[in-house]
Write an enzyme that holds these catalytic residues in place. Sequence first.
Site, PDB file in Angstrom:
ATOM      1  N   LYS A 196      18.625  -1.988 -38.526  1.00 44.82           N
ATOM      2  CA  LYS A 196      18.599  -2.011 -37.052  1.00 44.82           C
ATOM      3  C   LYS A 196      17.501  -2.952 -36.550  1.00 44.82           C
ATOM      4  CE  LYS A 196      16.336   1.341 -34.648  1.00 44.82           C
ATOM      5  NZ  LYS A 196      15.416   0.682 -33.692  1.00 44.82           N
ATOM      6  N   ASN A 197      16.307  -2.821 -37.119  1.00 40.04           N
ATOM      7  CA  ASN A 197      15.171  -3.584 -36.600  1.00 40.04           C
ATOM      8  C   ASN A 197      15.208  -5.068 -36.976  1.00 40.04           C
ATOM      9  OD1 ASN A 197      14.261  -1.353 -35.325  1.00 40.04           O
ATOM     10  ND2 ASN A 197      12.482  -1.001 -36.661  1.00 40.04           N
ATOM     11  N   ARG A 206      13.457  -0.082 -25.897  1.00 41.48           N
ATOM     12  CA  ARG A 206      12.315  -0.973 -25.742  1.00 41.48           C
ATOM     13  C   ARG A 206      12.544  -2.359 -26.326  1.00 41.48           C
ATOM     14  NH1 ARG A 206       7.299  -0.269 -25.262  1.00 41.48           N
ATOM     15  NH2 ARG A 206       7.064  -1.819 -26.879  1.00 41.48           N
ATOM     16  N   CYS A 260       7.332   5.891 -23.930  1.00 45.44           N
ATOM     17  CA  CYS A 260       8.484   6.483 -24.605  1.00 45.44           C
ATOM     18  C   CYS A 260       7.991   7.710 -25.350  1.00 45.44           C
ATOM     19  CB  CYS A 260       9.152   5.481 -25.537  1.00 45.44           C
ATOM     20  SG  CYS A 260       8.191   5.105 -26.979  1.00 45.44           S
ATOM     21  N   ARG A 285       2.966   2.506 -25.736  1.00 41.37           N
ATOM     22  CA  ARG A 285       3.614   1.278 -26.219  1.00 41.37           C
ATOM     23  C   ARG A 285       3.624   0.129 -25.199  1.00 41.37           C
ATOM     24  NH1 ARG A 285       8.800   2.812 -29.756  1.00 41.37           N
ATOM     25  NH2 ARG A 285       8.352   0.832 -30.743  1.00 41.37           N
ATOM     26  N   ASP A 316       7.696   4.565 -39.311  1.00 42.51           N
ATOM     27  CA  ASP A 316       9.077   5.016 -39.109  1.00 42.51           C
ATOM     28  C   ASP A 316       9.558   5.953 -40.225  1.00 42.51           C
ATOM     29  OD1 ASP A 316       9.206   3.632 -36.764  1.00 42.51           O
ATOM     30  OD2 ASP A 316      10.505   2.021 -37.483  1.00 42.51           O
ATOM     31  N   ILE A 322      -0.495   4.252 -36.170  1.00 43.82           N
ATOM     32  CA  ILE A 322       0.183   3.211 -35.377  1.00 43.82           C
ATOM     33  C   ILE A 322       0.479   3.683 -33.950  1.00 43.82           C
ATOM     34  CG2 ILE A 322       2.165   1.622 -35.272  1.00 43.82           C
ATOM     35  CD1 ILE A 322       0.498   1.103 -37.751  1.00 43.82           C
ATOM     36  N   ARG A 348      21.185   6.347 -32.556  1.00 43.38           N
ATOM     37  CA  ARG A 348      20.561   5.054 -32.272  1.00 43.38           C
ATOM     38  C   ARG A 348      20.294   4.281 -33.557  1.00 43.38           C
ATOM     39  NH1 ARG A 348      15.195   5.416 -29.820  1.00 43.38           N
ATOM     40  NH2 ARG A 348      15.386   3.242 -30.380  1.00 43.38           N
TER      41      ARG A 348
HETATM   42  C1  UD1 Z   1       8.478  -2.035 -34.088  1.00 41.84           C
HETATM   43  C2  UD1 Z   1       9.718  -1.314 -34.528  1.00 41.84           C
HETATM   44  C3  UD1 Z   1       9.475   0.191 -34.570  1.00 41.84           C
HETATM   45  C4  UD1 Z   1       8.257   0.502 -35.429  1.00 41.84           C
HETATM   46  C5  UD1 Z   1       7.058  -0.339 -34.996  1.00 41.84           C
HETATM   47  C6  UD1 Z   1       5.868  -0.188 -35.944  1.00 41.84           C
HETATM   48  C7  UD1 Z   1      11.526  -2.758 -33.780  1.00 41.84           C
HETATM   49  C8  UD1 Z   1      12.655  -2.965 -32.832  1.00 41.84           C
HETATM   50  N1  UD1 Z   1      10.802  -1.635 -33.608  1.00 41.84           N
HETATM   51  O1  UD1 Z   1       8.180  -1.595 -32.763  1.00 41.84           O
HETATM   52  O2  UD1 Z   1      10.640   0.819 -35.120  1.00 41.84           O
HETATM   53  O3  UD1 Z   1       7.938   1.864 -35.300  1.00 41.84           O
HETATM   54  O4  UD1 Z   1       7.397  -1.730 -34.970  1.00 41.84           O
HETATM   55  O5  UD1 Z   1       6.223  -0.531 -37.235  1.00 41.84           O
HETATM   56  O6  UD1 Z   1      11.301  -3.550 -34.678  1.00 41.84           O
HETATM   57  N2  UD1 Z   1       0.826  -2.754 -29.282  1.00 41.84           N
HETATM   58  C9  UD1 Z   1       0.010  -3.008 -28.188  1.00 41.84           C
HETATM   59  N3  UD1 Z   1       0.379  -4.026 -27.348  1.00 41.84           N
HETATM   60  C10 UD1 Z   1       1.503  -4.764 -27.544  1.00 41.84           C
HETATM   61  C11 UD1 Z   1       2.318  -4.497 -28.654  1.00 41.84           C
HETATM   62  C12 UD1 Z   1       1.960  -3.466 -29.511  1.00 41.84           C
HETATM   63  O7  UD1 Z   1      -1.010  -2.364 -27.985  1.00 41.84           O
HETATM   64  O8  UD1 Z   1       1.768  -5.661 -26.743  1.00 41.84           O
HETATM   65  C13 UD1 Z   1       0.457  -1.668 -30.221  1.00 41.84           C
HETATM   66  C14 UD1 Z   1       1.473  -0.510 -30.196  1.00 41.84           C
HETATM   67  O9  UD1 Z   1       1.197   0.409 -29.164  1.00 41.84           O
HETATM   68  C15 UD1 Z   1       1.292   0.061 -31.580  1.00 41.84           C
HETATM   69  C16 UD1 Z   1       1.009  -1.182 -32.442  1.00 41.84           C
HETATM   70  O10 UD1 Z   1       0.571  -2.192 -31.537  1.00 41.84           O
HETATM   71  O11 UD1 Z   1       0.150   0.882 -31.602  1.00 41.84           O
HETATM   72  C17 UD1 Z   1       2.186  -1.707 -33.225  1.00 41.84           C
HETATM   73  O12 UD1 Z   1       3.313  -1.765 -32.388  1.00 41.84           O
HETATM   74  P1  UD1 Z   1       4.476  -2.839 -32.594  1.00 41.84           P
HETATM   75  O13 UD1 Z   1       4.439  -3.379 -33.970  1.00 41.84           O
HETATM   76  O14 UD1 Z   1       4.424  -3.812 -31.469  1.00 41.84           O
HETATM   77  O15 UD1 Z   1       5.769  -1.930 -32.405  1.00 41.84           O
HETATM   78  P2  UD1 Z   1       7.160  -2.427 -31.867  1.00 41.84           P
HETATM   79  O16 UD1 Z   1       7.293  -3.875 -32.150  1.00 41.84           O
HETATM   80  O17 UD1 Z   1       7.354  -1.949 -30.462  1.00 41.84           O
END
Ligand code: UD1
Length: 426
Positions: A22-23, A92, A116, A121, A311, A333, A405
């Site tokens: 999915k990701n 998201r 969420c 996030r 995850d 995380i 999902r």
């Molecule tokens: C992706 C995955 C999700 C997985 C996550 C962590 C997809 C579609 N989703 O989510 O399944 O759980 O990686 O492996 O690939 N952060 C910030 N600011 C930002 C972006 C992130 O503070 O602009 C923080 C987040 O709150 C979190 C950390 O960085 O604490 C990592 O998040 P991130 O890797 O961005 O998660 P997603 O990409 O949303």
Amino acid sequence: MEKLIIEGGIPLRGHLKISGAKNAALPLIAATLLTPGRHILRNVPDLRDTRTFLKLMESLGVTWHYDGYSLNIDSTRLGFSEASYELVKTMRASVLVLGPLLARLGRARVSLPGGCAIGERPIDFHIRGFEKMKVNIRLEQGYVDAEIDGRLQGGSINFDIPSVTGTENILMAATLAQGTTVIKNAAKEPEIGNLVDMLVGMGAVIEGKDTDRLTIQGVEKLRPAECEIIPDRIEAGTYLIAVCATGGEATISGCNPSHLPSLLDKLRTAGCLIEEDGSSIHIAARGNGGGEFSIGSADIKTMPYPGYPTDLQAQFMALMSLSNSVSVIKETIFENRFMHVAELRRLGADIQTDGHTAVVKGVGTKGLLGAPVMATDLRASSSLVIAGLAASGRTEISRIYHLERGYEKLVDKLSNLGARVWKEQE
Ligand code: UD1
């Protein structure tokens, strides 16, 4: 609404094939926005999230045909640049259209995702990255309004902590920017490697695949893509944990064992016998087949790849609830990713949390008892499925749309492994 019924206590046995990730599918679909033409993606999982993302693509003017495996996308008539709140709030990952829209149209309006179930996030890393590429960004009425005069400009972007979709968004935009972009402290998840392969196939110039430093030399034009989605490591991990939790033995094929280093390590610590082959994993729980089986304890701390994936945290907690000792689970995380704890307790799990740490006192492999529970988010739901499969008696999981999902043909796959599981209307 549907609920999932499980009559637990049956060891899972047999063979199972893993679906596409999915990701990886979501960013690869987004990448087809970068250039006009007909793109072909294979091994695309048929999931609620895939369908939602395709709805978003449609709202931008893209047409597609999907047969449940191959996805043909024609992005020639891309005419809109807005991802509405209605779509973004349900998923998201919709924020992934921001980079490609900016690169192709020079503007994008994408709803802020908001919070969420697993935490706040934010997307501030994405926004700061685009600002380094000289994009003008305004946050207005819950939307990110982004615009650039002319072409995006290459820049140097340093993530405070590695962000998966942040890395993907900047990476896609940078392929068509003027000059060189360097992403430092980039995320290294295999799904990003899949995206790099697709972009390179489209004519992008990228160095540093699978490392924390990606260097992208912008090009003037890209060509349409043809690419295969990698296997879903989180789906594979979920089934491996389920087999172990029920004292079973199974072969999981169509997966990539090298994408699951930390989970396989932890499952071995928990006492499983694991054999890896190029694209399959054979797992046998300790003592399986002999009546009594046991699960040892293992501590985990979630970390960016190649560390233990967040995850798969909830699923491992379900497993540790059945162990013969105490284990400690640390979530680093996301701030609110213990929603499954209260539900696992309803089945008899003994778990105490303190901030980001959970202490799990295993109740033994016969210690959980089925009960009605509620799914709260995607991965929390799969931990309830695992606990329900291992518990004696009947477990009813409501709100299973969360599971749909991210898990393709969950009921069929589990049934093929011998589980007694079915859906009913609530
Ligand atoms: C992706 C995955 C999700 C997985 C996550 C962590 C997809 C579609 N989703 O989510 O399944 O759980 O990686 O492996 O690939 N952060 C910030 N600011 C930002 C972006 C992130 O503070 O602009 C923080 C987040 O709150 C979190 C950390 O960085 O604490 C990592 O998040 P991130 O890797 O961005 O998660 P997603 O990409 O949303």
